[in-house]
Design an enzyme around this catalytic site. Structure first.
Site, PDB file in Angstrom:
ATOM      1  N   GLY A  26       0.847  -1.191   0.000  1.00  0.00           N
ATOM      2  CA  GLY A  26       0.000   0.000   0.000  1.00  0.00           C
ATOM      3  C   GLY A  26       0.880   1.237   0.000  1.00  0.00           C
ATOM      4  N   SER A  27       0.456   2.249   0.752  1.00  0.00           N
ATOM      5  CA  SER A  27       1.164   3.525   0.764  1.00  0.00           C
ATOM      6  C   SER A  27       2.660   3.337   1.101  1.00  0.00           C
ATOM      7  CB  SER A  27       0.484   4.448   1.780  1.00  0.00           C
ATOM      8  OG  SER A  27       1.164   5.663   1.852  1.00  0.00           O
ATOM      9  N   SER A  51      -4.702 -10.482  -5.272  1.00  0.00           N
ATOM     10  CA  SER A  51      -5.163  -9.133  -4.927  1.00  0.00           C
ATOM     11  C   SER A  51      -4.663  -8.125  -5.965  1.00  0.00           C
ATOM     12  CB  SER A  51      -4.656  -8.745  -3.534  1.00  0.00           C
ATOM     13  OG  SER A  51      -3.255  -8.630  -3.568  1.00  0.00           O
ATOM     14  N   GLU A  84      -4.318  -2.519  11.969  1.00  0.00           N
ATOM     15  CA  GLU A  84      -5.377  -3.320  12.597  1.00  0.00           C
ATOM     16  C   GLU A  84      -5.386  -4.775  12.138  1.00  0.00           C
ATOM     17  OE1 GLU A  84      -5.737  -0.619  10.741  1.00  0.00           O
ATOM     18  OE2 GLU A  84      -7.159  -1.025   9.131  1.00  0.00           O
ATOM     19  N   GLN A  86      -2.273  -6.325  11.408  1.00  0.00           N
ATOM     20  CA  GLN A  86      -0.909  -6.835  11.611  1.00  0.00           C
ATOM     21  C   GLN A  86      -0.866  -8.004  12.597  1.00  0.00           C
ATOM     22  OE1 GLN A  86       1.932  -3.723  12.493  1.00  0.00           O
ATOM     23  NE2 GLN A  86       1.558  -2.670  10.560  1.00  0.00           N
ATOM     24  N   LYS A 131       8.739   9.850   8.163  1.00  0.00           N
ATOM     25  CA  LYS A 131       7.760  10.858   8.626  1.00  0.00           C
ATOM     26  C   LYS A 131       7.111  11.476   7.404  1.00  0.00           C
ATOM     27  CE  LYS A 131       6.906  10.133  12.000  1.00  0.00           C
ATOM     28  NZ  LYS A 131       5.637  10.149  12.735  1.00  0.00           N
ATOM     29  N   GLY A 134       3.689   7.393   2.065  1.00  0.00           N
ATOM     30  CA  GLY A 134       4.537   6.554   1.222  1.00  0.00           C
ATOM     31  C   GLY A 134       4.815   7.149  -0.154  1.00  0.00           C
ATOM     32  N   ASP A 191       2.651   9.674  17.412  1.00  0.00           N
ATOM     33  CA  ASP A 191       1.990   9.518  16.114  1.00  0.00           C
ATOM     34  C   ASP A 191       0.476   9.514  16.289  1.00  0.00           C
ATOM     35  OD1 ASP A 191       2.551   8.661  13.135  1.00  0.00           O
ATOM     36  OD2 ASP A 191       0.932   7.366  13.845  1.00  0.00           O
ATOM     37  N   GLU A 195      -2.029  12.538  14.872  1.00  0.00           N
ATOM     38  CA  GLU A 195      -3.073  12.320  13.865  1.00  0.00           C
ATOM     39  C   GLU A 195      -4.477  12.571  14.432  1.00  0.00           C
ATOM     40  OE1 GLU A 195      -1.671   8.469  12.763  1.00  0.00           O
ATOM     41  OE2 GLU A 195      -3.075   7.377  14.022  1.00  0.00           O
ATOM     42  N   SER A 252      -1.479  38.756   4.784  1.00  0.00           N
ATOM     43  CA  SER A 252      -1.605  40.204   5.048  1.00  0.00           C
ATOM     44  C   SER A 252      -1.485  40.473   6.555  1.00  0.00           C
ATOM     45  CB  SER A 252      -2.977  40.695   4.570  1.00  0.00           C
ATOM     46  OG  SER A 252      -3.994  40.045   5.326  1.00  0.00           O
TER      47      SER A 252
HETATM   48  N1  LIG Z   1       0.344   5.618   5.250  1.00  0.00           N
HETATM   49  C1  LIG Z   1       1.516   6.157   5.581  1.00  0.00           C
HETATM   50  O1  LIG Z   1       2.077   6.957   4.853  1.00  0.00           O
HETATM   51  C2  LIG Z   1       2.214   5.783   6.847  1.00  0.00           C
HETATM   52  C3  LIG Z   1       2.006   4.545   7.395  1.00  0.00           C
HETATM   53  N2  LIG Z   1       2.780   4.130   8.432  1.00  0.00           N
HETATM   54  C4  LIG Z   1       2.610   2.778   8.939  1.00  0.00           C
HETATM   55  O2  LIG Z   1       2.957   1.863   7.898  1.00  0.00           O
HETATM   56  C5  LIG Z   1       2.170   0.683   8.022  1.00  0.00           C
HETATM   57  C6  LIG Z   1       1.421   0.418   6.725  1.00  0.00           C
HETATM   58  O3  LIG Z   1       0.492   1.461   6.550  1.00  0.00           O
HETATM   59  P1  LIG Z   1      -0.052   1.849   5.088  1.00  0.00           P
HETATM   60  O4  LIG Z   1       1.056   1.795   4.099  1.00  0.00           O
HETATM   61  O5  LIG Z   1      -0.844   3.101   5.273  1.00  0.00           O
HETATM   62  O6  LIG Z   1      -1.038   0.609   4.821  1.00  0.00           O
HETATM   63  P2  LIG Z   1      -2.034   0.429   3.607  1.00  0.00           P
HETATM   64  O7  LIG Z   1      -3.437   0.456   4.114  1.00  0.00           O
HETATM   65  O8  LIG Z   1      -1.719   1.342   2.478  1.00  0.00           O
HETATM   66  O9  LIG Z   1      -1.664  -1.096   3.214  1.00  0.00           O
HETATM   67  C7  LIG Z   1      -2.432  -1.815   2.395  1.00  0.00           C
HETATM   68  C8  LIG Z   1      -1.636  -3.014   1.900  1.00  0.00           C
HETATM   69  O10 LIG Z   1      -1.722  -4.077   2.828  1.00  0.00           O
HETATM   70  C9  LIG Z   1      -2.202  -5.230   2.136  1.00  0.00           C
HETATM   71  N3  LIG Z   1      -2.977  -6.061   3.045  1.00  0.00           N
HETATM   72  C10 LIG Z   1      -4.075  -5.718   3.760  1.00  0.00           C
HETATM   73  N4  LIG Z   1      -4.513  -6.764   4.476  1.00  0.00           N
HETATM   74  C11 LIG Z   1      -3.673  -7.794   4.196  1.00  0.00           C
HETATM   75  C12 LIG Z   1      -3.598  -9.147   4.622  1.00  0.00           C
HETATM   76  N5  LIG Z   1      -4.478  -9.646   5.493  1.00  0.00           N
HETATM   77  N6  LIG Z   1      -2.605  -9.921   4.123  1.00  0.00           N
HETATM   78  C13 LIG Z   1      -1.716  -9.418   3.233  1.00  0.00           C
HETATM   79  N7  LIG Z   1      -1.723  -8.151   2.794  1.00  0.00           N
HETATM   80  C14 LIG Z   1      -2.700  -7.351   3.274  1.00  0.00           C
HETATM   81  C15 LIG Z   1      -3.060  -4.658   1.014  1.00  0.00           C
HETATM   82  O11 LIG Z   1      -3.189  -5.619   0.027  1.00  0.00           O
HETATM   83  P3  LIG Z   1      -4.608  -5.994  -0.684  1.00  0.00           P
HETATM   84  O12 LIG Z   1      -4.491  -5.468  -2.069  1.00  0.00           O
HETATM   85  O13 LIG Z   1      -4.639  -7.475  -0.596  1.00  0.00           O
HETATM   86  O14 LIG Z   1      -5.701  -5.347   0.135  1.00  0.00           O
HETATM   87  C16 LIG Z   1      -2.199  -3.478   0.587  1.00  0.00           C
HETATM   88  O15 LIG Z   1      -1.166  -3.915  -0.244  1.00  0.00           O
HETATM   89  C17 LIG Z   1       1.274   0.902   9.231  1.00  0.00           C
HETATM   90  O16 LIG Z   1       1.935   0.377  10.341  1.00  0.00           O
HETATM   91  C18 LIG Z   1       1.188   2.423   9.329  1.00  0.00           C
HETATM   92  O17 LIG Z   1       0.889   2.911  10.619  1.00  0.00           O
HETATM   93  C19 LIG Z   1       3.800   4.885   8.944  1.00  0.00           C
HETATM   94  C20 LIG Z   1       4.055   6.130   8.438  1.00  0.00           C
HETATM   95  C21 LIG Z   1       3.208   6.716   7.407  1.00  0.00           C
HETATM   96  C1  LIG Z   2      -0.806  11.387   9.831  1.00  0.00           C
HETATM   97  C2  LIG Z   2      -1.267   9.998   9.582  1.00  0.00           C
HETATM   98  C3  LIG Z   2      -0.206   8.912   9.736  1.00  0.00           C
HETATM   99  O1  LIG Z   2       0.246   8.887  11.078  1.00  0.00           O
HETATM  100  C4  LIG Z   2       0.956   9.234   8.831  1.00  0.00           C
HETATM  101  C5  LIG Z   2       0.773   9.329   7.355  1.00  0.00           C
HETATM  102  O2  LIG Z   2       2.022   9.493   9.323  1.00  0.00           O
HETATM  103  C6  LIG Z   2      -0.864   7.586   9.402  1.00  0.00           C
HETATM  104  O3  LIG Z   2      -1.045   6.773  10.335  1.00  0.00           O
HETATM  105  O4  LIG Z   2      -1.222   7.360   8.232  1.00  0.00           O
HETATM  106 MG   LIG Z   3       2.245   9.404  11.283  1.00  0.00          MG
HETATM  107 MG   LIG Z   4      -0.203   7.079  12.153  1.00  0.00          MG
END
Ligand SMILES: NC(=O)C1=CN([C@@H]2O[C@H](COP(=O)(O)OP(=O)(O)OC[C@H]3O[C@@H](n4cnc5c(N)ncnc54)[C@H](OP(=O)(O)O)[C@@H]3O)[C@@H](O)[C@H]2O)C=CC1
Ligand SMILES: CC[C@](O)(C(C)=O)C(=O)O
Ligand SMILES: [Mg+2]
Ligand SMILES: [Mg+2]
Length: 330
Positions: A26-27, A51, A84, A86, A131, A134, A191, A195, A252
């Site tokens: 994901g991100s 997927s 949620e 993990q 920080k 993605g 964090d 948020e 301003s």
């Molecule tokens: N978003 C951000 O920029 C930031 C996030 N974080 C942290 O990074 C971590 C990831 O967050 P983020 O990138 O937002 O996550 P995303 O919601 O973007 O991740 C989604 C990804 O996880 C996969 N996925 C979901 N469920 C499962 C499963 N049961 N088994 C295998 N793959 C699965 C999805 O695949 P599918 O296509 O199968 O659904 C997709 O590829 C978190 O801990 C978050 O707190 C930290 C800093 C910033």
């Molecule tokens: C601000 C939201 C964040 O903490 C992040 C992008 O850093 C998250 O959990 O997505």
């Molecule tokens: Mg954050």
């Molecule tokens: Mg966060």
């Protein structure tokens, strides 16, 4: 003063010859997996078969397999599926595939701090948290730059856990900008606090309250949208570049006077007292417990609040007005 680490403090070769599994695409997953690969490291992406993410990772030229298979192959396992899920993914697909000396990586400490994941003692457990969202992490890396990050060590079985964290941070480009040392607890609590009270919860509710006040007073919703939401980016960009002082310098004097005299009536001592309560609920684990239970119950409240949010008039008027700016549509 925080301790900062840069490229010259990190040795990427510590990860050479190790297989890195990035779980999730994901991100953060798509950015970290591609940055690590472009840094010359051996990466496999762990996902659910069939997927959308699987197809995307393959299209981006990455090796892809199931989470369990990736965990079995890997020496370094970065968990980047949503917070949620993990715990379940770890228990069902990762735990039994861990071997002595593996390195478990997180980008957010939630599941360690609130004991949803309890790793075995014979592995390293580290945190490398960019920080930034993605997509910016990836874009900056491709431009030869990096975004700042945090690093922390939860378990140091090898005696080299911090060096591995630095090497990983270098692999995703964060040491180009600088990485700050923290703890899982500090990263997680700050964090969540940020948020909830400022970045997401604070700002979204400030915007809606401002919009509602203007519309209820008879002003056009389109004007209220521009005033309370659209222009926020321009103001935040200035703060991002040069802090609150640069924003105040650029607007301003009338706006600056209003900022300094009226702002404290909106965000006041009562707001700060409520922020303290929110922080206490994060520290005690109350927030985490509620969020974990909400997920176990199938997210009834999450879904209903998300639906209500999408139906807010600001979203309807915004969708129309953004058509005036086709460059936003990509
Ligand atoms: N978003 C951000 O920029 C930031 C996030 N974080 C942290 O990074 C971590 C990831 O967050 P983020 O990138 O937002 O996550 P995303 O919601 O973007 O991740 C989604 C990804 O996880 C996969 N996925 C979901 N469920 C499962 C499963 N049961 N088994 C295998 N793959 C699965 C999805 O695949 P599918 O296509 O199968 O659904 C997709 O590829 C978190 O801990 C978050 O707190 C930290 C800093 C910033
Ligand atoms: C601000 C939201 C964040 O903490 C992040 C992008 O850093 C998250 O959990 O997505
Ligand atoms: Mg954050
Ligand atoms: Mg966060």
């Amino acid at each position: 003063m925080a301790k900062l680490y840069y490229d010259h403090d990190a040795d990427l070769s510590m990860l050479k010859g190790k297989k890195i599994a990035v779980m999730g695409y994901g991100s953060q997953g798509h950015a970290q997996a591609q940055n690590l690969k472009d840094s010359g490291l051996d990466v496999v992406v762990g996902l659910r078969k069939g997927s959308k993410s699987w197809d995307q990772a393959l299209a981006d030229g990455l090796e892809v397999t199931t989470v369990a298979e990736a965990a079995a192959q890997a020496d370094v396992i970065q968990i980047l599926v949503p917070d949620e899920v993990q715990g379940t993914v770890y228990q069902q697909e990762i735990a039994e595939n861990l071997k002595e000396g593996d390195i478990l990586v997180f980008s957010h400490g939630f599941n360690i701090v609130y004991s949803q994941i309890v790793p075995p003692e014979n592995i390293d457990v580290i945190l490398v948290a960019p920080k930034s969202p993605g997509h910016l992490l990836r874009r900056m890396y491709q431009q030869g730059m990096g975004v700042p990050g945090l690093l922390a060590v939860h378990q140091d079985y090898s005696g080299k856990a911090k060096d591995y964290a630095l090497a990983y941070a270098k692999g995703i480009g964060c040491t180009r900008a600088g990485v700050i040392e923290t703890t899982f607890k500090e990263e997680t609590e700050t964090d969540l606090f940020g948020e909830q009270t400022v970045l997401c919860g604070g700002v979204s509710h400030l915007i809606m309250a401002g919009f509602e006040t203007l519309v209820e007073a008879g002003y056009q919703p389109e004007i209220a949208y521009f005033e309370c939401l659209h222009e926020l980016k321009l103001i935040v960009d200035l703060m991002y570049e040069g802090g609150i002082s640069m924003m105040r310098y650029s607007v301003s004097d009338t706006a600056q006077w209003g900022d300094m005299t009226v702002g404290p009536r909106i965000i006041n001592e009562a707001t700060k007292q409520e922020m303290k309560k929110v922080l206490a609920e994060i520290q005690s684990g109350k927030f985490a417990k509620e969020w974990i239970l909400e997920n176990r119950a199938g997210r009834p409240m999450f879904n209903s609040l998300a639906k209500k949010g999408k139906e807010h008039p600001i979203e309807k008027v915004g969708a129309e007005l953004r058509k005036m700016m086709p460059w936003l549509q990509k």
